[in-house]
Write an enzyme that holds these catalytic residues in place. Structure first.
Site, short mmCIF file in Angstrom:
data_model
loop_
_atom_site.label_atom_id
_atom_site.label_comp_id
_atom_site.label_asym_id
_atom_site.label_seq_id
_atom_site.Cartn_x
_atom_site.Cartn_y
_atom_site.Cartn_z
N HIS A 175 0.04 -7.36 4.86
CA HIS A 175 -1.01 -8.16 4.23
C HIS A 175 -2.42 -7.66 4.55
O HIS A 175 -3.39 -8.36 4.29
CB HIS A 175 -0.93 -9.63 4.68
CG HIS A 175 0.35 -10.31 4.30
ND1 HIS A 175 1.50 -10.18 5.04
CD2 HIS A 175 0.64 -11.13 3.27
CE1 HIS A 175 2.47 -10.89 4.47
NE2 HIS A 175 1.98 -11.47 3.40
N GLU A 191 5.42 -7.04 -9.14
CA GLU A 191 4.15 -6.33 -9.32
C GLU A 191 4.25 -5.26 -10.40
O GLU A 191 3.29 -5.06 -11.16
CB GLU A 191 3.72 -5.71 -7.99
CG GLU A 191 3.16 -6.70 -6.99
CD GLU A 191 4.23 -7.60 -6.38
OE1 GLU A 191 3.89 -8.74 -5.97
OE2 GLU A 191 5.41 -7.17 -6.33
#
Length: 350
Positions: A142, A73
């Site tokens: 998540h 990321e």
């Protein structure tokens, strides 16, 4: 409702889309309109993204315009900053908002400050897309709602749609914006309407029959809230999935609430908020993120500062709990009909 709620009469051809399809349509249009637009992220190319938002776009535009990245990321966002400074308009996808933290340094120290640090010689016109919030029993890794982190950073804009129509129009505006934008997509409503309380189909969801989305290019300006419904009993401020939840609660309780969908947290439509609270004299703030230091805290402070002499009751907040995000108990974690209903009753009785 505001004029941005539904397509105008001259919007051209429309078709029924869920949020995934609307996002895909926006990306398709921008890739076609502007050769500088580039998509990058984990599994967004050949696979079309974990939620299929980029399905078919690599095949249509090629691997140099829509390409897969390593699982990094910080690398994805760092590369996007450089691409933006070079003159491109990158749209990086972070697979889940929970994964965005390794890229915070690039977002905060580089993207958000580049225009200021370079005296506007360089900019970072990048739109970071990411699904956020609960709805898939994803647990702590998540399902987080980290929007308040980014609203705190000067130089970043934060956008959260609640309908397919808004998702497409806002995303196009974000991609064309010259500043870095965080575009959070509520995964709980990715695939269409729900009954407002639980994750089950709601074919009769109010307004869904008319939820047509133009197939062509259109924009919704950043910084403009949407009046979901007008009322004079109290003002409810919400965004993302919670817009549908509070609308269901108000409708089922028969409360004449005025509901504002903020749509963009930064820039914030404070004028719309002021006008509504001054009219109703009561304010309820609802969001899915944890309570402490959530964006509701900022909203509460702003309403208190600007509307104090119009308030007839203390401002109320209904939020997620100050706990790690539960896996199997996420529906208890969500602000739902019981807690929102109690807050409405408390405001009206004050």
């Amino acid at each position: 409702m505001t004029t941005e709620t539904a397509p105008a009469a001259d919007a051209g051809e429309t078709r029924e889309m869920n949020m995934i399809e609307a996002i895909n349509s926006a990306l398709d249009i921008m890739l076609d309109r502007d050769d500088n637009v580039t998509l990058l992220g984990e599994d967004i190319g050949y696979f079309g993204g974990v939620f299929r938002c980029t399905a078919g776009l690599q095949e249509k535009y090629g691997k140099t315009r829509v390409f897969d990245t390593p699982i990094s990321e910080c690398g994805i966002i760092g590369v996007a900053v450089g691409m933006g400074a070079y003159g491109l308009r990158p749209v990086p996808e972070i697979q889940f908002a929970d994964y965005i933290y390794p890229g915070l340094d690039q977002l905060i120290s580089e993207a958000a400050r580049l225009r200021y640090r370079s005296a506007a010689e360089f900019i970072a016109p990048m739109t970071v897309r990411s699904p956020f919030g609960g709805g898939i029993f994803g647990g702590q890794t998540h399902s987080q709602s980290p929007e308040s982190i980014f609203t705190h950073v000067s130089g970043l804009k934060t956008v959260i749609p609640s309908t397919p129509y808004d998702a497409k129009g806002l995303l196009i505006s974000c991609i064309e914006d010259n500043d870095p934008v965080i575009f959070f997509e509520p995964k709980r409503i990715y695939n269409g309407p729900f009954d407002g309380y639980y994750d089950k189909p709601a074919k009769s969801w109010k307004g869904f029959e008319a939820a047509q989305v133009p197939t062509d290019y259109y924009k919704i300006p950043l910084g403009k809230a949407r009046t979901v419904r007008e009322g004079d009993a109290l003002t409810i401020l919400a965004y993302g999935t919670m817009v549908h939840v509070v609308e269901s609660v108000a409708r089922d309780k028969g409360v004449n609430a005025e509901i504002l969908d903020l749509r963009t947290l930064v820039p914030l439509d404070i004028e719309a908020i002021e006008a509504s609270v001054e009219k109703t004299g009561r304010c309820l703030i609802v969001h899915e993120a944890t309570r402490t230091s959530g964006f509701g805290s900022e909203l509460s402070a702003l309403v208190q500062e600007r509307c104090f002499y119009h308030l007839e009751a203390p401002i109320e907040r209904v939020t997620g709990f100050d706990t790690p995000y539960p896996h199997s108990l996420e529906w208890a974690y969500f602000p739902g009909p019981v807690r929102i209903g109690e807050a409405i009753d408390k405001l009206l009785e004050a």
